[in-house]
Design a protein around this motif. Structure first.
Motif, mmCIF file in Angstrom:
data_model
loop_
_atom_site.group_PDB
_atom_site.id
_atom_site.type_symbol
_atom_site.label_atom_id
_atom_site.label_comp_id
_atom_site.label_asym_id
_atom_site.label_seq_id
_atom_site.Cartn_x
_atom_site.Cartn_y
_atom_site.Cartn_z
ATOM 1 N N SER A 1 0.684 -1.086 -0.017
ATOM 2 C CA SER A 1 -0.009 -0.043 0.005
ATOM 3 C C SER A 1 1.063 1.195 0.091
ATOM 4 N N LYS A 2 0.550 2.131 -1.198
ATOM 5 C CA LYS A 2 1.464 3.365 -0.970
ATOM 6 C C LYS A 2 0.388 4.717 -1.062
ATOM 7 N N GLY A 3 -0.237 4.503 0.131
ATOM 8 C CA GLY A 3 -1.378 5.723 0.430
ATOM 9 C C GLY A 3 -2.198 5.758 -0.503
ATOM 10 N N PHE A 4 -2.794 7.122 -0.597
ATOM 11 C CA PHE A 4 -4.173 7.177 -1.285
ATOM 12 C C PHE A 4 -4.119 8.193 -2.531
ATOM 13 N N GLN A 5 -5.087 7.802 -3.238
ATOM 14 C CA GLN A 5 -5.248 8.818 -4.651
ATOM 15 C C GLN A 5 -5.969 10.081 -3.967
ATOM 16 N N ASP A 6 -6.071 11.082 -4.552
ATOM 17 C CA ASP A 6 -6.788 12.260 -4.385
ATOM 18 C C ASP A 6 -8.157 11.995 -3.942
ATOM 19 N N GLU A 7 -8.696 12.671 -2.751
ATOM 20 C CA GLU A 7 -10.106 12.507 -2.482
ATOM 21 C C GLU A 7 -11.226 12.974 -3.495
ATOM 22 N N ILE A 8 -12.077 12.139 -3.585
ATOM 23 C CA ILE A 8 -13.462 12.758 -4.473
ATOM 24 C C ILE A 8 -14.411 12.802 -3.535
ATOM 25 N N THR A 9 -15.395 13.680 -3.958
ATOM 26 C CA THR A 9 -16.637 14.136 -3.005
ATOM 27 C C THR A 9 -17.758 13.741 -4.193
ATOM 28 N N ILE A 10 -18.902 13.076 -3.444
ATOM 29 C CA ILE A 10 -19.856 12.798 -4.314
ATOM 30 C C ILE A 10 -21.189 13.089 -3.479
ATOM 31 N N GLN A 11 -22.214 13.788 -4.185
ATOM 32 C CA GLN A 11 -23.318 14.068 -3.358
ATOM 33 C C GLN A 11 -24.075 12.968 -3.434
ATOM 34 N N LYS B 1 -31.364 16.013 5.186
ATOM 35 C CA LYS B 1 -29.848 16.592 5.046
ATOM 36 C C LYS B 1 -29.094 16.354 3.788
ATOM 37 N N PHE B 2 -28.581 17.112 3.212
ATOM 38 C CA PHE B 2 -27.561 16.932 2.210
ATOM 39 C C PHE B 2 -26.519 15.939 2.610
ATOM 40 N N VAL B 3 -26.216 15.038 1.858
ATOM 41 C CA VAL B 3 -24.953 13.943 2.159
ATOM 42 C C VAL B 3 -23.914 14.093 1.329
ATOM 43 N N TYR B 4 -22.844 14.218 1.687
ATOM 44 C CA TYR B 4 -21.411 14.124 0.947
ATOM 45 C C TYR B 4 -20.585 13.103 1.335
ATOM 46 N N LEU B 5 -20.359 12.252 0.349
ATOM 47 C CA LEU B 5 -19.327 11.193 0.650
ATOM 48 C C LEU B 5 -18.150 11.647 0.144
ATOM 49 N N HIS B 6 -17.078 11.593 0.898
ATOM 50 C CA HIS B 6 -15.894 12.183 0.488
ATOM 51 C C HIS B 6 -14.976 10.667 0.660
ATOM 52 N N ILE B 7 -14.424 10.250 -0.505
ATOM 53 C CA ILE B 7 -13.928 9.097 -0.881
ATOM 54 C C ILE B 7 -12.335 9.061 -1.112
ATOM 55 N N LYS B 8 -11.641 8.261 -0.587
ATOM 56 C CA LYS B 8 -10.055 8.103 -0.773
ATOM 57 C C LYS B 8 -9.845 6.875 -1.046
ATOM 58 N N ARG B 9 -9.364 6.601 -2.264
ATOM 59 C CA ARG B 9 -9.063 5.422 -2.942
ATOM 60 C C ARG B 9 -7.627 5.041 -2.692
ATOM 61 N N ARG B 10 -7.441 3.837 -2.487
ATOM 62 C CA ARG B 10 -5.687 3.211 -2.236
ATOM 63 C C ARG B 10 -5.101 3.066 -3.549
ATOM 64 N N ARG B 11 -3.901 3.121 -3.500
ATOM 65 C CA ARG B 11 -3.117 2.875 -4.667
ATOM 66 C C ARG B 11 -1.999 1.725 -3.956
ATOM 67 N N TRP B 12 -1.665 0.681 -4.735
ATOM 68 C CA TRP B 12 -0.497 -0.105 -4.575
ATOM 69 C C TRP B 12 0.393 -0.234 -5.233
ATOM 70 N N THR B 13 1.864 -0.765 -4.727
ATOM 71 C CA THR B 13 2.773 -0.718 -5.620
ATOM 72 C C THR B 13 3.154 -2.208 -5.804
ATOM 73 N N ASN B 14 3.401 -2.608 -7.063
ATOM 74 C CA ASN B 14 3.741 -4.076 -7.300
ATOM 75 C C ASN B 14 5.255 -4.159 -6.966
ATOM 76 N N LYS B 15 5.372 -4.872 -6.046
ATOM 77 C CA LYS B 15 6.863 -4.942 -5.437
ATOM 78 C C LYS B 15 7.725 -5.408 -6.302
ATOM 79 N N ASP B 16 7.458 -6.354 -7.372
ATOM 80 C CA ASP B 16 8.207 -6.697 -8.535
ATOM 81 C C ASP B 16 8.560 -5.925 -9.555
#
Length: 115
Positions: free
Chosen positions: A52-62, A69-84
């Protein structure tokens, strides 16, 4: 009913299955929910040694309103590095969309956001 089962009534299955709620903010008019993808590597990359090499930029979805209430989902997706190979890999959201309540359009949106 478990908290996870309850969340599946309010949120898309893919969020509950692949992400963790890490925080929230709540005002009289708006609910913000913050999600981070679990550190478990995507199943489509079984057999590869991924780090695991951290996260991509956060996205926000209504999302759909809850209790007026208005609902906003703030989503951070992971990125991985192939060790080989040192290649950066990400989950294929079109694969996740099969068998979940996430629409193909939403999967395409998640996939396209970081191209």
């Amino acid at each position: 009913m478990t908290p996870i089962e309850l969340l599946k009534f309010m949120l898309p299955d893919f969020l509950v299955d692949h992400f963790e709620v890490v925080s929230s903010t709540n005002t009289e008019e708006i609910l913000h929910l913050y999600f981070e993808e679990h550190a478990k590597p995507p199943s489509e990359f079984n057999g590869l040694q991924l780090i695991s090499k951290g996260f991509q930029d956060e996205i926000t979805i209504q999302d759909f309103p809850l209790r007026g209430k208005f609902v906003y989902l703030h989503i951070k997706r992971r990125r991985w590095t192939n060790k080989d190979t040192s290649e950066i890999v990400k989950r294929d959201w079109n694969l996740v969309a099969k068998g979940t309540r996430m629409t193909q359009e939403f999967a395409a949106f998640l996939k396209e956001i970081n191209r």
